[in-house]
Design a protein around this motif. Structure first.
Motif, PDB file in Angstrom:
ATOM      1  N   TRP A 276       0.722  -1.137  -0.125  1.00 54.96           N
ATOM      2  CA  TRP A 276      -0.103  -0.063  -0.007  1.00 54.96           C
ATOM      3  C   TRP A 276       0.844   1.442  -0.088  1.00 54.96           C
ATOM      4  O   TRP A 276       0.463   2.296  -0.469  1.00 54.96           O
ATOM      5  CB  TRP A 276      -0.927   0.004   1.341  1.00 54.96           C
ATOM      6  CG  TRP A 276      -1.759  -1.457   1.366  1.00 54.96           C
ATOM      7  CD1 TRP A 276      -1.413  -2.459   2.126  1.00 54.96           C
ATOM      8  CD2 TRP A 276      -2.767  -1.727   0.307  1.00 54.96           C
ATOM      9  NE1 TRP A 276      -2.274  -3.451   1.928  1.00 54.96           N
ATOM     10  CE2 TRP A 276      -3.016  -3.167   0.794  1.00 54.96           C
ATOM     11  CE3 TRP A 276      -3.362  -1.227  -0.717  1.00 54.96           C
ATOM     12  CZ2 TRP A 276      -4.001  -3.930   0.124  1.00 54.96           C
ATOM     13  CZ3 TRP A 276      -4.398  -2.132  -1.264  1.00 54.96           C
ATOM     14  CH2 TRP A 276      -4.614  -3.160  -0.885  1.00 54.96           C
ATOM     15  N   SER A 372      -7.996  -5.680   0.297  1.00 59.47           N
ATOM     16  CA  SER A 372      -8.118  -4.308   0.375  1.00 59.47           C
ATOM     17  C   SER A 372      -8.979  -3.946   1.330  1.00 59.47           C
ATOM     18  O   SER A 372      -8.835  -2.746   2.013  1.00 59.47           O
ATOM     19  CB  SER A 372      -8.901  -3.818  -1.116  1.00 59.47           C
ATOM     20  OG  SER A 372      -7.835  -3.888  -2.248  1.00 59.47           O
ATOM     21  N   ILE A 393      -5.651   2.014  -2.695  1.00 63.32           N
ATOM     22  CA  ILE A 393      -6.286   1.159  -3.250  1.00 63.32           C
ATOM     23  C   ILE A 393      -6.632   1.499  -4.595  1.00 63.32           C
ATOM     24  O   ILE A 393      -6.668   0.349  -5.753  1.00 63.32           O
ATOM     25  CB  ILE A 393      -7.731   1.124  -2.502  1.00 63.32           C
ATOM     26  CG1 ILE A 393      -7.675   0.470  -1.270  1.00 63.32           C
ATOM     27  CG2 ILE A 393      -8.685   0.182  -3.560  1.00 63.32           C
ATOM     28  CD1 ILE A 393      -8.660   0.411  -0.388  1.00 63.32           C
ATOM     29  N   GLY A 397      -4.663  -1.636  -5.265  1.00 63.21           N
ATOM     30  CA  GLY A 397      -5.603  -2.678  -5.023  1.00 63.21           C
ATOM     31  C   GLY A 397      -6.148  -3.522  -6.130  1.00 63.21           C
ATOM     32  O   GLY A 397      -6.031  -3.240  -7.354  1.00 63.21           O
TER      33      GLY A 397
END
Ligand code: TEU
Ligand code: CA
Length: 535
Positions: A276, A372, A393, A397
């Motif tokens: 992330w 996610s 995301i 994601g």
């Protein structure tokens, strides 16, 4: 080196939920895939890697299997699967099934029995402990789930509903091999093996990947199932190095045909950081070094690699490393030319061949993927602003790879007559199969040309790889055999770059620009890419 069909094959990955819906329920299905085989035959691919279609509660969209020998109702039934196999085989397209045997669903009969009856023989098919240790799940949180029936914890390296199988149990292993033979007897072309590097885990020592018995299990599996046939077996091995890849794929080792290694994908996020925490820009020099290592250290005859930018777990390569604006098509062609002319078996992920991009997710309730959603819940709890969470995301994601395949400019991109399970990208109005097939200069025809080149040219398998010294953003290599040499060049940037390599061109093999002019002018326009045969 003994040649196999998969040395010159290009494989197409289908995520069945998002490929084509035949019955209007908004979810892709097996009949939908069968209806698109002529399109795939036109692309020229030799095999389809089919993500799971087995019975599953769909906690992880089918990577949580409750019956390995039954088809999930939403995808159809076994008759549909047999029809797909038959229709594919008449088009010389093999079907590679997804083998997910690091874990099952918690609804699998084995786990239901194991959980309800702690003294059952199935109990030891899974990993139970009185106390958890420090192991964590890829999908956030601890890898141990407390179970009140027995007061013990079971291990799950992925979701709580994906209990890990205990490969130490010989009975379990042979039940897996029996299931594999059930599918082999149906005439499949091989297996993609989900997180296969984890089956040798030693939980009490917190060892997960590359465990001590991993290769023993694979040799046993090879002997007990696919080893007798000429099937493609590709292991998903996140932690492989070239040396480990040789253990898996050296033909003399009787294990697998090849591996998916992810070292280049690791450049998508900051070093030693979770995915992330993504990198905003492609580090081209690092990419060159990684590919140079893999192309030279996995020597011909000692192992075999896959070549990919995309899969159902990864962001669309154009959105994270390419260009989705004025150079969308040119950058897509550059990335394809650069990758497909290396040594290895290339994989095309559905929609990559038409330059599909990430989806502009706005809110969390548009996001489906458990990875996610679990990340967002944990990050919110830790006080991360929702905008930062959505930035991650949107960029990296897994749902970005799972929005419906874009067939037409029409309603729901021709994917469904119903309401799609995940939104269709609005850019389908210009990015779709119909438009691509109608445009001789589309990305599709570059992929078609690359697939054909691989089928028709031995040098793509045999030639050595020599990275060329260039400016940072230019990736150039020469593939060399005893008789011939081929130069591949790609400008992986939105800027003009100098490229000065004194060569004589004998022939232009493939290009997204005017190769001779680029060579003569000693400069490359943004995203120029080509392969030329050297005199
Ligand atoms: O993925 C293995 C895996 O670890 C990925 O989930 C990866 O770590 C993560 O997505 C990086 O963003 C395989 C399947 O490809 C994936 O779809 C499954 O969710 C997972 O195993 C569990 O079966
Ligand atoms: Ca459907």
């Amino acid at each position: 080196m003994e040649k196999h069909w998969w040395h010159k094959a290009t494989i197409y990955q289908i995520y069945p939920r998002s490929f084509m819906d035949s019955n209007g329920d908004g979810i892709g299905d097996i009949k939908g895939i069968t209806s698109k085989l002529d399109y795939l035959q036109k692309l020229g691919i030799t095999a389809i890697w089919l993500s799971p279609v087995y019975q599953s509660p769909m906690d992880d969209n089918g990577y949580d299997i409750s019956d390995y020998e039954a088809i999930a109702d939403i995808f159809g039934d076994m008759a549909d699967m047999d029809e797909l196999l038959a229709q594919a085989n008449t088009r010389d397209i093999k079907i590679i099934m997804d083998l997910v045997v690091n874990h099952t669903s918690d609804e699998h009969a084995w786990f239901v029995e194991a959980r309800q009856h702690p003294d059952s023989s199935e109990r030891d098919f899974y990993i139970w402990r009185d106390q958890p240790n420090g192991l964590t799940s890829t999908f956030s949180g601890s890898a141990w789930q407390y179970d009140e029936v027995s007061g013990q914890y079971y291990l799950h390296l992925f979701s709580k509903r994906q209990p890990d199988l205990n490969w130490e149990n010989e009975t379990l292993r042979h039940k897996i091999y029996d299931m594999m033979n059930f599918w082999i007897d149906k005439g499949i072309g091989g297996f993609r093996m989900d997180v296969i590097d984890l089956i040798g885990k030693v939980p009490d020592q917190e060892i997960t990947g590359n465990g001590p018995k991993l290769h023993d299990y694979l040799k046993e599996m090879n002997r007990a199932s696919f080893g007798k046939y000429d099937l493609l077996t590709v292991g998903e091995t996140w932690g492989a190095t070239p040396e480990i890849a040789k253990q898996y794929s050296n033909p003399d080792n009787d294990e697998l045909s090849m591996v998916f290694q992810f070292e280049h994908i690791g450049l998508q996020h900051k070093p030693d950081a979770p995915k992330w925490d993504f990198e905003k820009e492609l580090n081209v020099p690092a990419l060159k070094a990684i590919f140079n290592k893999w192309q030279t250290e996995l020597e011909l005859g000692q192992g075999w690699n896959s070549l990919f930018w995309n899969n159902h777990d990864l962001p669309r390569v154009l959105s994270i490393w390419g260009n989705t604006g004025e150079y969308r098509e040119k950058s897509a062609k550059a990335l394809a030319i650069l990758l497909h002319l290396m040594r290895g078996t290339p994989y095309i992920y559905q929609g990559e061949e038409i330059g599909m991009t990430n989806y502009p997710f706005q809110t969390l309730d548009e996001v489906d993927d458990i990875e996610s959603r679990n990340y967002a819940a944990e990050a919110l709890e830790n006080g991360m602003p929702i905008d930062d969470i959505m930035d991650s995301i949107r960029m990296i994601g897994r749902d970005n790879a799972r929005t419906p395949m874009q067939w037409t400019a029409g309603s729901q991109a021709g994917f469904t007559t119903g309401h799609p399970w995940l939104p269709v990208n609005p850019n389908h109005e210009r990015i779709n199969v119909e438009a691509a097939l109608a445009d001789p200069n589309s990305i599709f025809y570059i992929y078609q040309q690359l697939v054909t080149l691989r089928k028709e040219n031995d040098w793509l398998v045999d030639a050595d790889f020599e990275l060329q010294e260039t400016v940072d953003k230019v990736f150039a290599y020469i593939r060399k055999t005893a008789d011939d040499a081929y130069l591949v060049v790609a400008n992986l940037s939105n800027q003009q770059q100098t490229f000065d390599l004194p060569v004589q061109v004998a022939d232009v093999v493939i290009t997204n620009t005017s190769a001779p002019q680029a060579l003569a002018s000693k400069s490359l326009e943004p995203w120029d890419a080509f392969c030329v045969k050297l005199a």
